[in-house]
Design a protein around this motif. Sequence first.
Motif, PDB file in Angstrom:
ATOM      1  N   ILE A  84       0.848  -1.197   0.000  1.00 58.03           N
ATOM      2  CA  ILE A  84       0.000   0.000   0.000  1.00 58.03           C
ATOM      3  C   ILE A  84       0.880   1.243   0.000  1.00 58.03           C
ATOM      4  CG2 ILE A  84      -1.751   1.283   1.313  1.00 58.03           C
ATOM      5  CD1 ILE A  84      -2.499  -1.530   2.549  1.00 58.03           C
ATOM      6  N   THR A  85       0.605   2.180  -0.920  1.00 59.27           N
ATOM      7  CA  THR A  85       1.325   3.453  -0.927  1.00 59.27           C
ATOM      8  C   THR A  85       0.341   4.559  -0.562  1.00 59.27           C
ATOM      9  OG1 THR A  85       2.720   2.629  -2.708  1.00 59.27           O
ATOM     10  CG2 THR A  85       2.760   5.005  -2.306  1.00 59.27           C
ATOM     11  N   VAL A  86       0.671   5.360   0.442  1.00 60.41           N
ATOM     12  CA  VAL A  86      -0.159   6.511   0.787  1.00 60.41           C
ATOM     13  C   VAL A  86       0.554   7.752   0.262  1.00 60.41           C
ATOM     14  CG1 VAL A  86      -1.260   7.826   2.636  1.00 60.41           C
ATOM     15  CG2 VAL A  86      -1.009   5.340   2.852  1.00 60.41           C
ATOM     16  N   VAL A  87      -0.105   8.458  -0.646  1.00 54.08           N
ATOM     17  CA  VAL A  87       0.543   9.602  -1.300  1.00 54.08           C
ATOM     18  C   VAL A  87      -0.342  10.836  -1.184  1.00 54.08           C
ATOM     19  CG1 VAL A  87      -0.385   9.052  -3.610  1.00 54.08           C
ATOM     20  CG2 VAL A  87       1.766  10.314  -3.410  1.00 54.08           C
ATOM     21  N   PRO A  88       0.250  11.992  -0.875  1.00 49.29           N
ATOM     22  CA  PRO A  88      -0.584  13.192  -0.729  1.00 49.29           C
ATOM     23  C   PRO A  88      -0.746  13.975  -2.025  1.00 49.29           C
ATOM     24  CG  PRO A  88       1.628  13.703  -0.005  1.00 49.29           C
ATOM     25  CD  PRO A  88       1.645  12.264  -0.461  1.00 49.29           C
ATOM     26  N   ALA A  89      -1.910  14.621  -2.201  1.00 51.79           N
ATOM     27  CA  ALA A  89      -2.063  15.683  -3.201  1.00 51.79           C
ATOM     28  C   ALA A  89      -1.753  16.995  -2.467  1.00 51.79           C
ATOM     29  CB  ALA A  89      -3.482  15.669  -3.738  1.00 51.79           C
ATOM     30  N   ALA A  90      -1.990  18.112  -3.097  1.00 49.89           N
ATOM     31  CA  ALA A  90      -1.886  19.409  -2.401  1.00 49.89           C
ATOM     32  C   ALA A  90      -3.098  20.209  -2.849  1.00 49.89           C
ATOM     33  CB  ALA A  90      -0.589  20.108  -2.757  1.00 49.89           C
ATOM     34  N   GLY A  91      -4.260  19.742  -2.433  1.00 51.12           N
ATOM     35  CA  GLY A  91      -5.491  20.354  -2.915  1.00 51.12           C
ATOM     36  C   GLY A  91      -5.708  19.972  -4.365  1.00 51.12           C
ATOM     37  N   HIS A  92      -6.364  20.843  -5.101  1.00 44.88           N
ATOM     38  CA  HIS A  92      -6.624  20.555  -6.505  1.00 44.88           C
ATOM     39  C   HIS A  92      -5.329  20.473  -7.300  1.00 44.88           C
ATOM     40  CE1 HIS A  92     -10.956  20.703  -6.599  1.00 44.88           C
ATOM     41  NE2 HIS A  92     -10.931  21.774  -5.833  1.00 44.88           N
ATOM     42  N   LEU A  93      -5.132  19.371  -8.020  1.00 43.87           N
ATOM     43  CA  LEU A  93      -3.975  19.276  -8.909  1.00 43.87           C
ATOM     44  C   LEU A  93      -4.391  19.429 -10.366  1.00 43.87           C
ATOM     45  CD1 LEU A  93      -1.903  16.430  -7.203  1.00 43.87           C
ATOM     46  CD2 LEU A  93      -1.660  18.907  -6.973  1.00 43.87           C
TER      47      LEU A  93
END
Length: 716
Positions: A84-93
Amino acid sequence: MKREKAHGRAIEGQGLGSDLSEGSIDNERSFKSIWDLDGRVVVIAEKPKAARKIVEAVFQEYKPRVLRYKGIPYWVISSKWSEITVVPAAGHLYGITTMDKGCPTFNYIWQPIHIAERGAGHAKNYITLIDKVCRGADHYVNACDYDIEGSVIGYLIIKNHGDVNRSLRAKFSSLTPRELRNAFSKLMPLDREMVEAGLCRHELDWIWGINVSRALMSSLVESVGRSITLSAGRVQTPTLKYIVDKVTSRNLFVPIPQYSVSVTVRIGDSNYSLEYYGRSLESREEAYAIAEAVKAVNKLIVVDYKEEVQGIPTPPPFNLSDLQSEAARIYGLSPLTTQKVAEALYLDALISYPRTNSQRLPKDLNYEEILKNISRIPQYRGLISKLFSEIKGVLKPVEGAKEDPAHPAIYPTGVASISLSRISRRIYDLVTRRFIASFAPSGRLLRKTIVLSPLRQGGGVLFKLAGQEIIYEGWLKYYPFSMPKEFQVPRVGVGELLEVVSVKVDRKFSKPPELPSKIKVLKWMESVNIGTESTRARIIETLFTRKYIVEDSRGISATDLGIAVVEILNNYFSELTEASLTRSFEEKLEAIRRGLASRSQVVSEARGVLVNLLNEFTGKKTEIGISLAKAIGLLKPKAKCIACHREVFDEDLCKYHHLALQELWKAYSEWRRREGISTEEYLNYISKLGIVGRWVKELIDVLCAGQSKGRKLSMQ
DNA sequence: GCAAGGTC
């Protein structure tokens, strides 16, 4: 449009038959745990902070490895069946953009936001990272905030870098470990209706905003060949209209005289001035009659004496707009400055997430630990030990009425600051003190009210003396910025006679409407529910950037351009000037969520409305462009108003001074009735009053100058 | 270049 929770009670509980109508049973059946997924799984969080919380709550015991790509953290968890990889966005991409130059345009595409928008360069690294970890994955989980925007953020990432058909949605209403663990043990199917509603919101805002903005700009280009940035939108335009309305009534203000009698009495060794408390006095004669009556007896009788204890309720911890209000009131900071400083404090982990509407603290927060950590900071040590002894160990914070599904109220984390700028220190101090105060008991005031009269029965001729003393500080000890002013008044008995020291008639004037401050505007936006915690302060600044509004010594004023834009939009795009457009959007989006309408239907309906409005606008384009050019000063008026540089509207006056003339004579009838003075005396008198509205003042100046030259304007 | 909405 608030980031309200997607499937909360507000939506599911609306009809009586809701438990039958929604597909809740199907949903139950389709619940899947994160551990049911095998192969490579990518979990997308809305932002790095949320990603970390998810990892800590759900995966801590599985030894997550933290990796970094250009400073962005992501986590990998290996189990027997899956990675499992948990990856963040930064709001709308992803955002909407177009290649079209013209107007109208309805050709838009969704693009990576660093391509669609200036100043979004940070998004590039996030997209690169996400693309890397998504490659060849077997399952995707949208774990962005569970609201309409979060659904869009995660969906567009999965659509562009993964596979929406192998995706699930994590549903949590706060980032607490319990909620998160629960959400990942019951993953839902992708919330497609919510995504459609979210995409629709973006598209509606875009087609309205871009087309009307372009229409305004093109009218200027076509009529005078000048290109100036103008804009309009669902949130900014009603906000501008609110300001323009306030400024207009301020500029047209004519004061009306009011009268009162001020009396000073002696109690013991001190003199006290009393407030006139009787029926309102409409003429000077009435006021003098009362003053004479008081002088004649030269004593006042205490007709009533009251003492009451009033509680000063403990305020709840801050949401963003309360923090912005207090920072403006106490330190004069603008809402945007406060927001930026609070965001920086959040990124330094000193305070919790600031873009929140909530006035409630999370139930599972360890209050004691936070307070103990704060007490390591010398300036709070004394306060916190005082608090612990005052509340005898019972830590129960006061809660406000406002809630936010995504985030709790703002609180200090207990992490000690190293070095902060003066402004950051002040914001941190407000948040910290307000947090501490929320555990403290109410304060108590002793209020004394003495009512006096020259007549034993009162008979409508009354005076008042009010005092207040703080008898218990309570929460005000910790948050002293709201300390009430004390005013000592002696205790007296009913029937007691007090000696009159002086009597005089006061003439005051009705109060002008105030120009709004930034915080007033922000609070208004909040009250009519337009914009969000993140965008309100920014949108107000946009109005400044467009030169629609300016700062004035008394508050915010509107420019001729701002006034002209509101007038034009009112005439041609009246939907856009009202806060109710947001309500109508919300209803349509709600229908999409419930599967009763489709995005394409709603967008094409809006497109139809806009095409018609834009056609009407185009018919009058030159005329509109010229009026805008005159407002900016690009074109000279054909005939100049005798009171200013603007175009004549009627009777040698521009629109504003024409309105001012009407107000001036309307007010004169009151002045004549109350003061019995001639028009000449009237004009002379009020021209000297500083509170006269700007347009009225300018008009009086020409009228007075004109009269001396034997010129007269009609006074009807 | 224009909206409003996320977040860095």
